[in-house]
Design a protein around this motif. Structure first.
Motif, mmCIF file in Angstrom:
data_model
loop_
_atom_site.group_PDB
_atom_site.id
_atom_site.type_symbol
_atom_site.label_atom_id
_atom_site.label_comp_id
_atom_site.label_asym_id
_atom_site.label_seq_id
_atom_site.Cartn_x
_atom_site.Cartn_y
_atom_site.Cartn_z
ATOM 1 N N GLY A 244 36.381 -27.372 -10.909
ATOM 2 C CA GLY A 244 34.991 -26.996 -10.727
ATOM 3 C C GLY A 244 34.695 -26.560 -9.312
ATOM 4 O O GLY A 244 34.014 -25.556 -9.089
ATOM 5 N N VAL A 245 35.226 -27.304 -8.338
ATOM 6 C CA VAL A 245 34.986 -26.927 -6.939
ATOM 7 C C VAL A 245 35.617 -25.575 -6.638
ATOM 8 O O VAL A 245 35.085 -24.781 -5.875
ATOM 9 C CB VAL A 245 35.513 -28.032 -5.999
ATOM 10 N N LEU A 246 36.752 -25.283 -7.277
ATOM 11 C CA LEU A 246 37.376 -23.982 -7.018
ATOM 12 C C LEU A 246 36.665 -22.844 -7.735
ATOM 13 O O LEU A 246 36.620 -21.725 -7.241
ATOM 14 C CB LEU A 246 38.852 -24.013 -7.439
ATOM 15 N N ARG A 247 36.081 -23.124 -8.926
ATOM 16 C CA ARG A 247 35.574 -22.020 -9.749
ATOM 17 C C ARG A 247 34.109 -21.715 -9.548
ATOM 18 O O ARG A 247 33.700 -20.560 -9.596
ATOM 19 C CB ARG A 247 35.763 -22.383 -11.236
ATOM 20 N N LEU A 248 33.274 -22.742 -9.386
ATOM 21 C CA LEU A 248 31.818 -22.519 -9.413
ATOM 22 C C LEU A 248 31.367 -21.720 -8.199
ATOM 23 O O LEU A 248 32.002 -21.755 -7.146
ATOM 24 C CB LEU A 248 31.095 -23.873 -9.489
ATOM 25 N N PRO A 249 30.244 -21.009 -8.343
ATOM 26 C CA PRO A 249 29.934 -19.969 -7.352
ATOM 27 C C PRO A 249 29.310 -20.407 -6.030
ATOM 28 O O PRO A 249 29.547 -19.750 -5.034
ATOM 29 C CB PRO A 249 28.963 -19.059 -8.114
ATOM 30 N N ASP A 250 28.469 -21.468 -5.979
ATOM 31 C CA ASP A 250 27.880 -21.792 -4.678
ATOM 32 C C ASP A 250 27.865 -23.302 -4.424
ATOM 33 O O ASP A 250 28.301 -24.088 -5.261
ATOM 34 C CB ASP A 250 26.498 -21.166 -4.500
ATOM 35 N N VAL B 71 32.765 -30.986 -18.011
ATOM 36 C CA VAL B 71 34.030 -30.487 -18.564
ATOM 37 C C VAL B 71 33.784 -29.238 -19.397
ATOM 38 O O VAL B 71 34.501 -28.236 -19.278
ATOM 39 C CB VAL B 71 34.711 -31.585 -19.404
ATOM 40 N N GLN B 72 32.715 -29.274 -20.235
ATOM 41 C CA GLN B 72 32.411 -28.102 -21.069
ATOM 42 C C GLN B 72 32.119 -26.878 -20.215
ATOM 43 O O GLN B 72 32.585 -25.779 -20.497
ATOM 44 C CB GLN B 72 31.203 -28.401 -21.961
ATOM 45 N N ILE B 73 31.330 -27.073 -19.132
ATOM 46 C CA ILE B 73 30.958 -25.913 -18.313
ATOM 47 C C ILE B 73 32.157 -25.375 -17.547
ATOM 48 O O ILE B 73 32.415 -24.167 -17.515
ATOM 49 C CB ILE B 73 29.819 -26.308 -17.347
ATOM 50 N N VAL B 74 32.933 -26.287 -16.930
ATOM 51 C CA VAL B 74 33.996 -25.844 -16.028
ATOM 52 C C VAL B 74 35.152 -25.228 -16.798
ATOM 53 O O VAL B 74 35.715 -24.214 -16.379
ATOM 54 C CB VAL B 74 34.466 -27.028 -15.159
ATOM 55 N N LEU B 75 35.498 -25.807 -17.953
ATOM 56 C CA LEU B 75 36.690 -25.333 -18.657
ATOM 57 C C LEU B 75 36.408 -24.193 -19.626
ATOM 58 O O LEU B 75 37.341 -23.650 -20.205
ATOM 59 C CB LEU B 75 37.358 -26.495 -19.403
ATOM 60 N N SER B 76 35.124 -23.814 -19.816
ATOM 61 C CA SER B 76 34.878 -22.660 -20.672
ATOM 62 C C SER B 76 35.268 -21.402 -19.900
ATOM 63 O O SER B 76 35.043 -21.300 -18.695
ATOM 64 C CB SER B 76 33.404 -22.598 -21.070
ATOM 65 N N PRO B 77 35.886 -20.419 -20.601
ATOM 66 C CA PRO B 77 36.437 -19.259 -19.878
ATOM 67 C C PRO B 77 35.368 -18.441 -19.160
ATOM 68 O O PRO B 77 35.646 -17.848 -18.121
ATOM 69 C CB PRO B 77 37.108 -18.446 -20.993
ATOM 70 N N LYS B 78 34.119 -18.426 -19.699
ATOM 71 C CA LYS B 78 33.058 -17.693 -19.032
ATOM 72 C C LYS B 78 32.009 -18.699 -18.579
ATOM 73 O O LYS B 78 31.524 -19.507 -19.371
ATOM 74 C CB LYS B 78 32.432 -16.692 -20.021
ATOM 75 N N LEU B 79 31.663 -18.665 -17.306
ATOM 76 C CA LEU B 79 30.723 -19.649 -16.796
ATOM 77 C C LEU B 79 29.324 -19.368 -17.330
ATOM 78 O O LEU B 79 28.751 -18.321 -17.057
ATOM 79 C CB LEU B 79 30.693 -19.601 -15.264
#
Lengths: 163, 87, 106
Positions: free
Chosen positions: C23-29, A83-91
Motif C-alpha cells: 500500500g505504501v508503495l502503490r497509493l498515490p499521496d 487489503v481489498q483496496i490495495v490488492l485490487s489491480p485498479k485503485l
C-alpha cells in the motif's frame, strides 16, 4: 501542592509497570523502583491528566472493555478493506476531506475518539479539537458506515450518555 | 520446527523493510519519508521479538520496548519540525 | 495444536505487514499511504506479537510482549495523525491541488 491524589495514582501505575517489567522481588529492586516512580510522577506532575479532563473511569470499566472489543472488531474490518483496496489491480479510491462536529465532551475521550477514527475502515483523522474533527475519507460509500459507526455509540456510553 | 518458521517470518519482514526503504529514499515529500520510517520501526520491533525467541535471549525484548517508545518520539519530533519549523 | 495456531497467527500478521508495504508503495499521496500504514501495521504487530505470546505463555517475556502490543496500539494511530496534520498545510496531493484549499481552513 505536590503530593496530590493524581500524583499518587501515577506513582502506583508506574510502580506496577516497573515490577512487571523487571519481574523480580529483590529488595533493592523494590526500593529503587518506588523511588524512580515517585521521581517521575513528581517531575511530570503538570502533565498528568486531572479529574476534570476524564470521565469517571473506574466506575465504567465494563463499558471500556466493551469499547475495546468493538474496536478490535472494527480494526479487523478496516484491514480487510485495506487489503481489498490495495490488492485490487485498479485503485478504486476517491479521497476527500470532510469536517464533522466533535461529539465527545472530555479531552480524554476526544483523544480516544480521534485515534479510533484512524483505526476504523477508510477514515483518517487529520485535525482534532474541541469543536470539530477533520477527516480524510478514502472513498465516498464509507461515509455512510462512518456515520453509524458502533465505536461512536460505545464511546458515548463510556462517557455516561445514552446515545 | 516453530523456530524455523520464526526465521522465515523474520526474513519476509526484512524484505518488507527493504521495500519500505525504497519509499523512504524516493518519497517526494518529507511526509512520505516519515511514513516509511514509521513502518520500518514497527517491522523492526516485530523482527526483534522474533529474534529474541529464536535465540532464547530475553534481553532483546527490553531493547524492543525501548525502541517502540524511541521510534514514536522520533516520529513526533520530525512531524513537529515539519509543522512548526522548530523543535 | 497450539503450534498450528501460532503459525497461522504469525503468517497472517506477516501478510498484513506485506499489504501495508504494498500500500505504501502503490497509493498515490501521503494521506492514502497513511491509511495503509496505520491500519495494517497496527494489526500486523498485534498478530505477530500475539502469536509469540501464545507460544510463550504468561511469563516475564509474555508480560513484556503485552506491554509492547499496548504501546504500539496507542502510539501508531497517534503518529499517523500527527504526520497527517503536519502534511496538511504544505503538501500538494495527487490531484495537484493544495490539500488545505480542498478541505477548507484548519
Amino acid at each position: 501542592m505536590i503530593f496530590s491524589k493524581d500524583v499518587l495514582g501515577m506513582t502506583i501505575i508506574l510502580y506496577i509497570f516497573w515490577l512487571l517489567i523487571s519481574w523480580s522481588l529483590h529488595w533493592v529492586n523494590l526500593v529503587l523502583g518506588f523511588s524512580f516512580a515517585l521521581f517521575v510522577a513528581i517531575f511530570m506532575a503538570p502533565e498528568i491528566i486531572t479529574k476534570e479532563e476524564r470521565p469517571p473511569f473506574l466506575a465504567r470499566g465494563f463499558f471500556f472493555l466493551r469499547f475495546v472489543l468493538i474496536l478490535i472488531k472494527e480494526i479487523i474490518k478496516a484491514n480487510i478493506q485495506v487489503v481489498q483496496i490495495v490488492l485490487s489491480p485498479k485503485l478504486k479510491i476517491n479521497p476527500q476531506f470532510v469536517e464533522v462536529k466533535q461529539v465527545m465532551r472530555y479531552p480524554v475521550t476526544q483523544v480516544i475518539w480521534g485515534n479510533s477514527i484512524t483505526l476504523t475502515p477508510g477514515t483518517l483523522s487529520i485535525d482534532v479539537d474541541r469543536e470539530k474533527v477533520l477527516i480524510h475519507f478514502l472513498s465516498e460509500e464509507l461515509m455512510v458506515h462512518f456515520e453509524e459507526s458502533p465505536i461512536k455509540a460505545a464511546l458515548m456510553e463510556f462517557e455516561g450518555r445514552s446515545k | 520446527m516453530t523456530e524455523t518458521a520464526f526465521l522465515i517470518a523474520a526474513i519476509l519482514l526484512m524484505v518488507n523493510v527493504i521495500l519500505c526503504l525504497y519509499r523512504a529514499a524516493v518519497g517526494p515529500t518529507p511526509g512520505d519519508r516519515v511514513v516509511a520510517i514509521n513502518m520500518i520501526t514497527s517491522k523492526t520491533i516485530a523482527v526483534m521479538a522474533l529474534v529474541s525467541f529464536m535465540y532464547h535471549e530475553e534481553l532483546f525484548l527490553d531493547v524492543a520496548i525501548t525502541y517502540t517508545l524511541i521510534g514514536y518520539t522520533a516520529t513526533i519530533c520530525v512531524a513537529k519540525y515539519l509543522e512548526l519549523k522548530r523543535l | 495444536m497450539r503450534e498450528i495456531f501460532v503459525l497461522v497467527l504469525l503468517f497472517t500478521g506477516v501478510f498484513f505487514f506485506s499489504v501495508g508495504t504494498i500500500g505504501v508503495l502503490r497509493l498515490p499521496d501521503v494521506f492514502c499511504r497513511l491509511h495503509a500504514n496505520t491500519k495494517s501495521d497496527t494489526l500486523g504487530v498485534g498478530l505477530v506479537l500475539g502469536s509469540l505470546l501464545l507460544y510463550e505463555g504468561l511469563s516475564s517475556a509474555g508480560v513484556k510482549l503485552i506491554f509492547m502490543i499496548i504501546f504500539i496500539w496507542i502510539t501508531n494511530p497517534t503518529a499517523g495523525h500527527i504526520i497527517a496534520r503536519a502534511s496538511y498545510d504544505t503538501i500538494v496531493d495527487w490531484t495537484g491541488q493544495l490539500a488545505r484549499q480542498k478541505g477548507g481552513e484548519k
